[in-house]
Motif scaffolding. Structure first.
Motif, PDB file in Angstrom:
ATOM      1  N   ALA A  21       0.823  -1.210   0.000  1.00  0.00           N
ATOM      2  CA  ALA A  21       0.000   0.000   0.000  1.00  0.00           C
ATOM      3  C   ALA A  21       0.857   1.260   0.000  1.00  0.00           C
ATOM      4  O   ALA A  21       0.430   2.304  -0.496  1.00  0.00           O
ATOM      5  N   LYS A  22       2.071   1.142   0.528  1.00  0.00           N
ATOM      6  CA  LYS A  22       2.995   2.284   0.554  1.00  0.00           C
ATOM      7  C   LYS A  22       3.803   2.380  -0.733  1.00  0.00           C
ATOM      8  O   LYS A  22       4.677   3.223  -0.848  1.00  0.00           O
ATOM      9  N   GLY A  23       3.525   1.473  -1.684  1.00  0.00           N
ATOM     10  CA  GLY A  23       4.179   1.538  -2.977  1.00  0.00           C
ATOM     11  C   GLY A  23       5.395   0.657  -3.146  1.00  0.00           C
ATOM     12  O   GLY A  23       6.107   0.763  -4.145  1.00  0.00           O
ATOM     13  N   ALA A  24       5.648  -0.220  -2.200  1.00  0.00           N
ATOM     14  CA  ALA A  24       6.818  -1.098  -2.289  1.00  0.00           C
ATOM     15  C   ALA A  24       6.626  -2.151  -3.378  1.00  0.00           C
ATOM     16  O   ALA A  24       5.529  -2.692  -3.548  1.00  0.00           O
ATOM     17  N   SER A  25       7.697  -2.434  -4.079  1.00  0.00           N
ATOM     18  CA  SER A  25       7.672  -3.501  -5.089  1.00  0.00           C
ATOM     19  C   SER A  25       7.814  -4.845  -4.367  1.00  0.00           C
ATOM     20  O   SER A  25       8.152  -4.897  -3.178  1.00  0.00           O
ATOM     21  N   ASP A  26       7.577  -5.928  -5.101  1.00  0.00           N
ATOM     22  CA  ASP A  26       7.756  -7.253  -4.518  1.00  0.00           C
ATOM     23  C   ASP A  26       9.170  -7.423  -3.978  1.00  0.00           C
ATOM     24  O   ASP A  26       9.375  -7.949  -2.892  1.00  0.00           O
ATOM     25  N   ARG A  27      10.138  -6.965  -4.748  1.00  0.00           N
ATOM     26  CA  ARG A  27      11.547  -7.082  -4.335  1.00  0.00           C
ATOM     27  C   ARG A  27      11.801  -6.264  -3.066  1.00  0.00           C
ATOM     28  O   ARG A  27      12.489  -6.725  -2.152  1.00  0.00           O
ATOM     29  N   VAL A  76      12.587 -12.244   3.279  1.00  0.00           N
ATOM     30  CA  VAL A  76      12.002 -13.473   2.738  1.00  0.00           C
ATOM     31  C   VAL A  76      12.286 -13.504   1.240  1.00  0.00           C
ATOM     32  O   VAL A  76      12.727 -12.516   0.657  1.00  0.00           O
ATOM     33  N   SER A  77      12.008 -14.632   0.614  1.00  0.00           N
ATOM     34  CA  SER A  77      12.265 -14.744  -0.818  1.00  0.00           C
ATOM     35  C   SER A  77      11.196 -14.018  -1.627  1.00  0.00           C
ATOM     36  O   SER A  77      10.083 -13.765  -1.144  1.00  0.00           O
ATOM     37  N   LEU A  78      11.555 -13.710  -2.849  1.00  0.00           N
ATOM     38  CA  LEU A  78      10.617 -13.071  -3.772  1.00  0.00           C
ATOM     39  C   LEU A  78       9.403 -13.970  -4.003  1.00  0.00           C
ATOM     40  O   LEU A  78       8.272 -13.487  -4.059  1.00  0.00           O
ATOM     41  N   ASN A  79       9.635 -15.277  -4.098  1.00  0.00           N
ATOM     42  CA  ASN A  79       8.518 -16.214  -4.285  1.00  0.00           C
ATOM     43  C   ASN A  79       7.569 -16.202  -3.096  1.00  0.00           C
ATOM     44  O   ASN A  79       6.353 -16.328  -3.272  1.00  0.00           O
ATOM     45  N   ILE A  88       1.020 -12.221  -1.728  1.00  0.00           N
ATOM     46  CA  ILE A  88       0.186 -11.306  -2.507  1.00  0.00           C
ATOM     47  C   ILE A  88      -0.953 -12.061  -3.183  1.00  0.00           C
ATOM     48  O   ILE A  88      -2.104 -11.607  -3.180  1.00  0.00           O
ATOM     49  N   ARG A  89      -0.659 -13.234  -3.729  1.00  0.00           N
ATOM     50  CA  ARG A  89      -1.724 -14.061  -4.326  1.00  0.00           C
ATOM     51  C   ARG A  89      -2.793 -14.392  -3.290  1.00  0.00           C
ATOM     52  O   ARG A  89      -3.994 -14.308  -3.563  1.00  0.00           O
ATOM     53  N   ASN A  90      -2.355 -14.765  -2.091  1.00  0.00           N
ATOM     54  CA  ASN A  90      -3.303 -15.091  -1.017  1.00  0.00           C
ATOM     55  C   ASN A  90      -4.118 -13.869  -0.600  1.00  0.00           C
ATOM     56  O   ASN A  90      -5.329 -13.979  -0.348  1.00  0.00           O
ATOM     57  N   ILE A  91      -3.480 -12.725  -0.519  1.00  0.00           N
ATOM     58  CA  ILE A  91      -4.168 -11.482  -0.149  1.00  0.00           C
ATOM     59  C   ILE A  91      -5.252 -11.158  -1.177  1.00  0.00           C
ATOM     60  O   ILE A  91      -6.394 -10.864  -0.817  1.00  0.00           O
TER      61      ILE A  91
END
Length: 61
Positions: free
Chosen positions: A13-19, A27-30, A36-39
């Motif tokens: 929500a603050k604009g952070a990328s997955d990385r 934690v890992s990118l995966n 995010i998929r679960n959310i």
């Protein structure tokens, strides 16, 4: 929603990328992508932006 999913959603929500989220939470990118998929599934939305907006309107963030 789990505590970790809420942490991920807050950063998104603050604009952070997955990385960015992966680095911040060490934690890992995966793992971030899975959260995010679960959310998106739990909130029944199709995008990160919708998820953030809905979570804020429901007082989750």
């Amino acid at each position: 929603m789990t505590e970790r999913e809420l942490e991920v959603l807050s950063l998104v929500a603050k604009g952070a990328s997955d990385r960015d989220v992966a680095e911040k939470l060490t934690v890992s990118l995966n793992t971030v992508k899975t959260h995010i998929r679960n959310i998106l599934s739990k909130l029944r939305v199709n995008s990160r932006r919708e998820a953030a907006k809905l979570a804020q309107s429901k007082g989750l963030l």
